[in-house]
Design a protein around this motif. Structure first.
Motif, mmCIF file in Angstrom:
data_model
loop_
_atom_site.group_PDB
_atom_site.id
_atom_site.type_symbol
_atom_site.label_atom_id
_atom_site.label_comp_id
_atom_site.label_asym_id
_atom_site.label_seq_id
_atom_site.Cartn_x
_atom_site.Cartn_y
_atom_site.Cartn_z
ATOM 1 N N HIS A 1 1.801 -10.756 12.862
ATOM 2 C CA HIS A 1 2.364 -10.056 11.713
ATOM 3 C C HIS A 1 1.478 -8.921 11.185
ATOM 4 C CE1 HIS A 1 5.580 -12.990 11.405
ATOM 5 N NE2 HIS A 1 4.678 -13.956 11.491
ATOM 6 N N PHE A 2 0.154 -9.065 11.357
ATOM 7 C CA PHE A 2 -0.771 -8.065 10.801
ATOM 8 C C PHE A 2 -1.839 -7.726 11.831
ATOM 9 C CE2 PHE A 2 0.710 -10.750 7.266
ATOM 10 C CZ PHE A 2 1.355 -9.788 6.484
ATOM 11 N N ASP A 3 -2.148 -6.448 11.977
ATOM 12 C CA ASP A 3 -3.169 -6.023 12.936
ATOM 13 C C ASP A 3 -4.567 -6.446 12.490
ATOM 14 O OD1 ASP A 3 -1.252 -4.789 14.500
ATOM 15 O OD2 ASP A 3 -1.460 -2.861 13.496
ATOM 16 N N SER A 4 -4.773 -6.500 11.183
ATOM 17 C CA SER A 4 -6.099 -6.813 10.648
ATOM 18 C C SER A 4 -5.966 -7.192 9.176
ATOM 19 C CB SER A 4 -7.004 -5.571 10.749
ATOM 20 O OG SER A 4 -6.475 -4.537 9.927
ATOM 21 N N LYS A 5 -7.085 -7.561 8.592
ATOM 22 C CA LYS A 5 -7.104 -7.865 7.159
ATOM 23 C C LYS A 5 -6.719 -6.615 6.368
ATOM 24 C CE LYS A 5 -11.048 -8.663 4.940
ATOM 25 N NZ LYS A 5 -12.256 -9.281 4.333
ATOM 26 N N TYR A 6 -7.116 -5.447 6.879
ATOM 27 C CA TYR A 6 -6.803 -4.190 6.187
ATOM 28 C C TYR A 6 -5.302 -3.890 6.202
ATOM 29 C CZ TYR A 6 -11.662 -2.886 5.472
ATOM 30 O OH TYR A 6 -12.961 -2.850 5.038
ATOM 31 N N SER A 7 -4.642 -4.192 7.311
ATOM 32 C CA SER A 7 -3.195 -3.939 7.360
ATOM 33 C C SER A 7 -2.450 -4.887 6.425
ATOM 34 C CB SER A 7 -2.662 -4.051 8.789
ATOM 35 O OG SER A 7 -2.708 -5.387 9.244
ATOM 36 N N LEU A 8 -3.005 -6.084 6.243
ATOM 37 C CA LEU A 8 -2.433 -7.026 5.282
ATOM 38 C C LEU A 8 -2.579 -6.472 3.866
ATOM 39 C CD1 LEU A 8 -1.327 -9.717 4.258
ATOM 40 C CD2 LEU A 8 -3.554 -10.738 4.675
ATOM 41 N N VAL A 9 -3.748 -5.916 3.561
ATOM 42 C CA VAL A 9 -3.969 -5.313 2.243
ATOM 43 C C VAL A 9 -3.029 -4.127 2.031
ATOM 44 C CG1 VAL A 9 -5.628 -4.069 0.805
ATOM 45 C CG2 VAL A 9 -6.337 -6.093 2.038
ATOM 46 N N ALA A 10 -2.785 -3.360 3.097
ATOM 47 C CA ALA A 10 -1.857 -2.225 2.987
ATOM 48 C C ALA A 10 -0.476 -2.706 2.557
ATOM 49 C CB ALA A 10 -1.773 -1.487 4.320
ATOM 50 N N ALA A 11 -0.039 -3.838 3.119
ATOM 51 C CA ALA A 11 1.256 -4.405 2.738
ATOM 52 C C ALA A 11 1.235 -4.868 1.288
ATOM 53 C CB ALA A 11 1.604 -5.574 3.657
ATOM 54 N N LEU A 12 0.133 -5.477 0.874
ATOM 55 C CA LEU A 12 -0.013 -5.913 -0.515
ATOM 56 C C LEU A 12 0.040 -4.718 -1.467
ATOM 57 C CD1 LEU A 12 -2.856 -8.595 -0.288
ATOM 58 C CD2 LEU A 12 -0.545 -8.990 -1.145
ATOM 59 N N ILE A 13 -0.625 -3.631 -1.083
ATOM 60 C CA ILE A 13 -0.663 -2.436 -1.921
ATOM 61 C C ILE A 13 0.729 -1.828 -2.070
ATOM 62 C CG2 ILE A 13 -1.442 -0.033 -1.957
ATOM 63 C CD1 ILE A 13 -4.123 -1.117 -0.803
ATOM 64 N N ALA A 14 1.449 -1.761 -0.954
ATOM 65 C CA ALA A 14 2.817 -1.217 -1.003
ATOM 66 C C ALA A 14 3.684 -2.025 -1.963
ATOM 67 C CB ALA A 14 3.425 -1.207 0.401
ATOM 68 N N ASP A 15 3.506 -3.340 -1.936
ATOM 69 C CA ASP A 15 4.252 -4.204 -2.851
ATOM 70 C C ASP A 15 3.829 -3.986 -4.293
ATOM 71 O OD1 ASP A 15 5.914 -5.338 -1.062
ATOM 72 O OD2 ASP A 15 5.138 -7.364 -1.228
ATOM 73 N N TYR A 16 2.516 -3.866 -4.492
ATOM 74 C CA TYR A 16 2.001 -3.597 -5.829
ATOM 75 C C TYR A 16 2.641 -2.341 -6.411
ATOM 76 C CZ TYR A 16 -1.936 -6.883 -6.435
ATOM 77 O OH TYR A 16 -2.712 -7.995 -6.641
ATOM 78 N N VAL A 17 2.679 -1.281 -5.595
ATOM 79 C CA VAL A 17 3.222 0.000 -6.059
ATOM 80 C C VAL A 17 4.668 -0.165 -6.491
ATOM 81 C CG1 VAL A 17 3.865 2.341 -5.356
ATOM 82 C CG2 VAL A 17 1.648 1.415 -4.705
ATOM 83 N N ASN A 18 5.458 -0.842 -5.675
ATOM 84 C CA ASN A 18 6.872 -1.044 -6.015
ATOM 85 C C ASN A 18 7.035 -1.865 -7.292
ATOM 86 O OD1 ASN A 18 7.770 0.350 -3.762
ATOM 87 N ND2 ASN A 18 7.784 -1.458 -2.469
ATOM 88 N N GLU A 19 6.287 -2.966 -7.393
ATOM 89 C CA GLU A 19 6.381 -3.835 -8.573
ATOM 90 C C GLU A 19 5.905 -3.127 -9.829
ATOM 91 O OE1 GLU A 19 4.451 -7.592 -8.041
ATOM 92 O OE2 GLU A 19 5.430 -7.943 -6.102
ATOM 93 N N VAL A 20 4.779 -2.442 -9.694
ATOM 94 C CA VAL A 20 4.182 -1.751 -10.839
ATOM 95 C C VAL A 20 5.103 -0.654 -11.350
ATOM 96 C CG1 VAL A 20 2.342 -0.108 -11.394
ATOM 97 C CG2 VAL A 20 1.774 -2.299 -10.366
ATOM 98 N N ASP A 21 5.668 0.128 -10.427
ATOM 99 C CA ASP A 21 6.547 1.219 -10.842
ATOM 100 C C ASP A 21 7.822 0.697 -11.499
ATOM 101 O OD1 ASP A 21 4.707 3.012 -10.021
ATOM 102 O OD2 ASP A 21 5.925 3.981 -8.488
ATOM 103 N N LEU A 22 8.340 -0.419 -11.011
ATOM 104 C CA LEU A 22 9.500 -1.040 -11.663
ATOM 105 C C LEU A 22 9.128 -1.494 -13.077
ATOM 106 C CD1 LEU A 22 11.078 -3.166 -8.775
ATOM 107 C CD2 LEU A 22 12.141 -1.220 -9.938
ATOM 108 N N GLY A 23 7.897 -2.003 -13.224
ATOM 109 C CA GLY A 23 7.422 -2.410 -14.546
ATOM 110 C C GLY A 23 7.301 -1.232 -15.490
ATOM 111 N N TYR A 24 6.771 -0.099 -14.974
ATOM 112 C CA TYR A 24 6.676 1.110 -15.795
ATOM 113 C C TYR A 24 8.070 1.593 -16.207
ATOM 114 C CZ TYR A 24 1.782 1.627 -14.283
ATOM 115 O OH TYR A 24 0.441 1.430 -14.051
#
Length: 206
Positions: free
Chosen positions: A55-78
């Motif tokens: 599912h993930f190439d590395s720990k960094y690619s996992l963080v990239a997925a987390l960040i993308a989710d953060y952005v979507n959630e945060v912007d919906l909150g704003y």
């Protein structure tokens, strides 16, 4: 029969991915990115290391997925936060309220470790951070909407175009957050941000 088996495999893969994702999120929040290994993630999630790399190439690619989710959630909150204000609110009050909200999200929802990783990623390009820098992000639109609102109200000057003001306000918030990261925990992001934006507002108020 074959189709059912294929669907079951997809469901199982999705369940495994979510286990990895949720476990990593919890571990990163509790121990910090640097102190969490792929081994500790898969052990806590109860999945194999091979499943992780499916599912993930590395720990960094996992963080990239987390960040993308953060952005979507945060912007919906704003978005929800902005829409909760009445139409006759003063634009300057809206700006200051938004800054307070952004500080809450950065310090409480995302936290120092995630923000530090983000800035490292911006510099090293180890993670794709385009979603954060995209000017079509809803956060940029909120700033633009508030500034337009202030111009219509007659509170803000109209000599400088809205896009330019919006860009500089986002740059200011990013700079303040960077300062918070490099001076953490000895930099009060809330007080410094509110003071800075009070000064910025004097430049566009009539």
């Amino acid at each position: 029969m074959g189709k059912k088996k294929s669907n079951n495999k997809k469901i199982q893969a999705a369940v495994t991915k979510k286990k990895i994702y949720d476990t990593a999120h919890r571990l990163f929040s509790e121990y910090g990115f640097d102190n969490v290994s792929v081994d500790s993630i898969v052990e806590m999630a109860g999945v194999s290391k091979g499943s992780f790399y499916v599912h993930f190439d590395s720990k960094y690619s996992l963080v990239a997925a987390l960040i993308a989710d953060y952005v979507n959630e945060v912007d919906l909150g704003y978005k929800s936060y902005f829409e909760s204000f009445s139409a006759d609110s003063m634009a300057s009050d809206l700006i200051m309220s938004l800054i307070n909200k952004i500080v809450d999200v950065i310090t409480c929802t995302m936290g120092y470790d995630i923000m530090r990783i983000l800035y490292e990623a911006h510099l090293t390009r180890t993670i794709n951070t385009d979603s954060l820098l995209n000017p079509s992000r809803y956060l940029y639109k909120i700033f633009g909407n508030i500034i337009n609102h202030g111009i219509r109200q007659g509170e803000f000057k109209k000599e400088i175009d809205v896009e330019t003001i919006t860009r500089h306000y986002v740059l200011a918030m990013r700079g303040l957050t960077y300062e918070w990261c490099i001076r953490y925990p000895d930099f009060d992001l809330r007080n410094q941000s509110l003071e800075h934006f009070e000064i910025l507002l004097t430049g566009i108020k009539k």
